[in-house]
Scaffold this motif. Sequence first.
Motif, short mmCIF file in Angstrom:
data_model
loop_
_atom_site.label_atom_id
_atom_site.label_comp_id
_atom_site.label_asym_id
_atom_site.label_seq_id
_atom_site.Cartn_x
_atom_site.Cartn_y
_atom_site.Cartn_z
N MET A 1 0.84 -1.19 0.00
CA MET A 1 0.00 0.00 0.00
C MET A 1 0.88 1.25 0.00
N THR A 2 1.77 1.32 -0.94
CA THR A 2 2.59 2.52 -1.06
C THR A 2 2.04 3.38 -2.18
N GLY A 3 2.36 4.65 -2.13
CA GLY A 3 1.90 5.57 -3.16
C GLY A 3 1.13 6.71 -2.57
N HIS A 4 0.62 7.55 -3.45
CA HIS A 4 -0.12 8.73 -3.05
C HIS A 4 -1.47 8.76 -3.73
N VAL A 5 -2.42 9.40 -3.05
CA VAL A 5 -3.78 9.52 -3.56
C VAL A 5 -4.15 11.00 -3.52
N LEU A 6 -4.69 11.50 -4.63
CA LEU A 6 -5.16 12.88 -4.69
C LEU A 6 -6.54 12.95 -4.05
N VAL A 7 -6.71 13.88 -3.11
CA VAL A 7 -8.00 14.05 -2.43
C VAL A 7 -8.64 15.32 -2.97
N LEU A 8 -9.86 15.17 -3.49
CA LEU A 8 -10.61 16.30 -4.04
C LEU A 8 -11.72 16.68 -3.08
N ASN A 9 -12.08 17.96 -3.08
CA ASN A 9 -13.24 18.41 -2.33
C ASN A 9 -14.49 17.94 -3.08
N GLN A 10 -15.66 18.18 -2.53
CA GLN A 10 -16.89 17.73 -3.18
C GLN A 10 -17.07 18.39 -4.55
N ASP A 11 -16.52 19.61 -4.72
CA ASP A 11 -16.64 20.33 -5.99
C ASP A 11 -15.51 19.99 -6.97
N TYR A 12 -14.78 18.94 -6.69
CA TYR A 12 -13.68 18.44 -7.52
C TYR A 12 -12.44 19.33 -7.52
N SER A 13 -12.33 20.26 -6.59
CA SER A 13 -11.10 21.05 -6.48
C SER A 13 -10.10 20.26 -5.64
N ALA A 14 -8.81 20.36 -6.00
CA ALA A 14 -7.76 19.62 -5.30
C ALA A 14 -7.61 20.14 -3.87
N LEU A 15 -7.61 19.22 -2.91
CA LEU A 15 -7.44 19.59 -1.50
C LEU A 15 -6.05 19.24 -1.00
N THR A 16 -5.68 17.98 -1.17
CA THR A 16 -4.40 17.52 -0.62
C THR A 16 -4.03 16.19 -1.25
N VAL A 17 -2.93 15.64 -0.78
CA VAL A 17 -2.48 14.32 -1.18
C VAL A 17 -2.35 13.51 0.10
N CYS A 18 -2.80 12.26 0.07
CA CYS A 18 -2.67 11.40 1.24
C CYS A 18 -2.11 10.05 0.83
N SER A 19 -1.87 9.21 1.80
CA SER A 19 -1.36 7.87 1.52
C SER A 19 -2.51 6.98 1.04
N VAL A 20 -2.14 5.88 0.39
CA VAL A 20 -3.15 4.90 -0.04
C VAL A 20 -3.88 4.35 1.18
N GLN A 21 -3.14 4.08 2.24
CA GLN A 21 -3.74 3.54 3.46
C GLN A 21 -4.82 4.48 4.00
N ARG A 22 -4.51 5.78 4.07
CA ARG A 22 -5.48 6.77 4.56
C ARG A 22 -6.70 6.82 3.65
N ALA A 23 -6.49 6.77 2.35
CA ALA A 23 -7.60 6.82 1.39
C ALA A 23 -8.51 5.60 1.54
N VAL A 24 -7.93 4.42 1.75
CA VAL A 24 -8.73 3.21 1.93
C VAL A 24 -9.55 3.31 3.21
N ILE A 25 -8.96 3.85 4.27
CA ILE A 25 -9.71 4.04 5.51
C ILE A 25 -10.89 4.99 5.27
N LEU A 26 -10.65 6.08 4.56
CA LEU A 26 -11.74 7.02 4.25
C LEU A 26 -12.82 6.35 3.39
N MET A 27 -12.41 5.48 2.47
CA MET A 27 -13.40 4.75 1.66
C MET A 27 -14.21 3.80 2.54
N HIS A 28 -13.52 3.09 3.42
CA HIS A 28 -14.21 2.15 4.32
C HIS A 28 -15.20 2.88 5.23
N LEU A 29 -14.82 4.06 5.70
CA LEU A 29 -15.71 4.86 6.56
C LEU A 29 -16.78 5.60 5.76
#
Length: 166
Positions: A1-29
């Motif tokens: 689970m290495t790499g980076h994930v682009l996080v967009l706001n609800q309006d599709y504007s770029a917010l930040t970059v997070c880890s794959v692990q963090r993104a999967v947790i956000l998907m699970h939640l």
Amino acid sequence: MTGHVLVLNQDYSALTVCSVQRAVILMHLQKVHLVEAVPDQYIRSPNLRYPSPSIVRLKQYASVPYKRVMLSRKNIIKRDRSTCQYCGSRDDLTIDHVLPKSRGGRDTWENLVTACVSCNNAKGDRTPEEVGMELDRDPFRPSYVMFIRDFVGSVDDTWKPYLFLS
């Protein structure tokens, strides 16, 4: 689970970059929607399988005040691509005031550049014009999107439309 994930706001504007692990947790939640996944890659647990995320979007809009890049030594060096703005060297880097502090030069994005020790010492308490030195490029205030792009090194092609790079 290495790499980076682009996080967009609800309006599709770029917010930040997070880890794959963090993104999967956000998907699970169920806090984000998957926008783009890495083809043929999955994150597995004994009873769940998630596509490996490349881009996710928040389900609820996050109100974020105007994002500014902090003025710091590290960020100036990052903006100048770790090269002396006078000679192009990558060794013994320091920060130089284009207009020296003793002459009213301020600590601003537009007055600070990366310089090697020898160029900084040669310039001394003078302006580049007085010493006959030329800047590789004029100093500027970087945008937040520029720093997101540069944070991860090479940008995945799927990110480019969201970072206004296509």
